[in-house]
Design a protein around this motif. Structure first.
Motif, PDB file in Angstrom:
ATOM      1  N   LYS A   1       4.987   9.503  -1.901  1.00  0.00           N
ATOM      2  CA  LYS A   1       4.614   8.107  -1.230  1.00  0.00           C
ATOM      3  C   LYS A   1       4.761   7.202  -2.529  1.00  0.00           C
ATOM      4  N   HIS A   2       4.910   6.036  -2.054  1.00  0.00           N
ATOM      5  CA  HIS A   2       4.646   5.049  -3.378  1.00  0.00           C
ATOM      6  C   HIS A   2       4.009   3.750  -2.747  1.00  0.00           C
TER       7      HIS A   2
ATOM      8  N   LYS B   1       3.053   8.997  -5.408  1.00  0.00           N
ATOM      9  CA  LYS B   1       1.941  10.118  -5.234  1.00  0.00           C
ATOM     10  C   LYS B   1       2.429  11.347  -4.348  1.00  0.00           C
ATOM     11  N   ASN B   2       2.586  12.520  -5.169  1.00  0.00           N
ATOM     12  CA  ASN B   2       3.019  13.600  -4.453  1.00  0.00           C
ATOM     13  C   ASN B   2       2.487  14.021  -3.196  1.00  0.00           C
ATOM     14  N   LYS B   3       3.201  14.414  -1.971  1.00  0.00           N
ATOM     15  CA  LYS B   3       2.524  14.549  -0.852  1.00  0.00           C
ATOM     16  C   LYS B   3       1.628  15.978  -0.740  1.00  0.00           C
TER      17      LYS B   3
ATOM     18  N   LEU C   1      16.669   3.836  -8.511  1.00  0.00           N
ATOM     19  CA  LEU C   1      17.186   4.575  -7.692  1.00  0.00           C
ATOM     20  C   LEU C   1      16.177   5.930  -7.236  1.00  0.00           C
ATOM     21  N   MET C   2      15.868   5.912  -5.990  1.00  0.00           N
ATOM     22  CA  MET C   2      15.123   6.939  -5.214  1.00  0.00           C
ATOM     23  C   MET C   2      15.872   7.820  -4.495  1.00  0.00           C
TER      24      MET C   2
ATOM     25  N   GLY D   1       0.984  -1.243   0.058  1.00  0.00           N
ATOM     26  CA  GLY D   1       0.087   0.057  -0.078  1.00  0.00           C
ATOM     27  C   GLY D   1       1.025   1.131   0.033  1.00  0.00           C
ATOM     28  N   TRP D   2       0.174   2.373  -0.026  1.00  0.00           N
ATOM     29  CA  TRP D   2       0.956   3.855  -0.105  1.00  0.00           C
ATOM     30  C   TRP D   2       1.706   3.846   1.085  1.00  0.00           C
ATOM     31  N   HIS D   3       2.983   4.235   1.044  1.00  0.00           N
ATOM     32  CA  HIS D   3       3.675   4.631   2.220  1.00  0.00           C
ATOM     33  C   HIS D   3       5.045   5.091   1.775  1.00  0.00           C
TER      34      HIS D   3
END
Ligand SMILES: O=C(O)CCC(=O)C(=O)O
Length: 196
Positions: free
Chosen positions: A173-174, A144-146, A163-164, A115-117
């Motif tokens: 979030k991803h 998803k941009n915060k 690479l993040m 899930g989103w985290h």
């Protein structure tokens, strides 16, 4: 594609894992003590929708949803991968030896998901970025941009490296959504620097 990646603070490299190394790495991962983590959200405890194992240098540990995971010692091929990642200045920070641990996730098929985290637990050193290797089924990751209403998708292919950087970790979030048509397993190896 390149513009999208830059906006997200990402770099994506296809075929990072040579074809002949894929099956041995997957076999080694399948022999690890992979477990479903228990996650407490809004007072309810669930089992995570995938299997995981945390591996790292002696003394590293990782806290997630009130559980503390002590690092499993390095297995040979994952240690080789850590050395390979640590021998390159991946993030252009003029620094080597970033990574001291890896979170291993196993998705049996497209029913398993994440899930989103945000990977922003206090012990993760976000300034060093995260290196995420995918093996097995191709799966889509979403960001998803915060602060703004923006969602972007990226296909993570078998053998790829994502690479993040620190900006991505702090501002996006991803999630790895369910994909019910996917019947094959996937392994994700998320290398991080943990300050224990
Ligand atoms: O499986 C993936 O690609 C994502 C894993 C992930 O988000 C994580 O371990 O924090």
């Amino acid at each position: 594609m390149e513009n999208k990646l830059t906006k997200l603070g990402l770099k994506y490299i296809d075929n990072f894992i040579p074809a002949k190394k894929k099956a041995p790495i997957m076999k080694e991962v399948m022999e690890l003590p992979l477990k479903k983590e228990s996650i407490t959200l809004f007072g309810k405890t669930h089992l995570s929708p995938r299997l995981s194992c945390f591996m790292g240098d002696k003394g590293t540990s990782y806290q997630y949803s009130k559980n503390i995971f002590l690092a499993h010692p390095w297995s040979p091929l994952l240690l080789d991968l850590k050395k390979r990642l640590n021998s390159t200045d991946l993030f252009g920070l003029d620094a080597l030896n970033h990574f001291n641990s890896v979170l291993i996730n196993f998705y049996a098929d497209g029913h398993d998901y994440m899930g989103w985290h945000q990977d922003n637990e206090p012990e993760i050193d976000t300034s060093h970025g995260i290196a995420s290797i995918s093996l097995g089924a191709d799966r889509e990751i979403k960001f998803k941009n915060k602060n703004e209403n923006i969602i972007e998708n990226l296909l993570l292919k078998d053998g790829s490296l994502l690479l993040m950087n620190g900006y991505n970790i702090l501002n996006w979030k991803h999630a790895l959504p369910k994909r019910l048509k996917v019947k094959e397993p996937r392994i994700n190896l998320t290398f991080r620097k943990i300050n224990s």
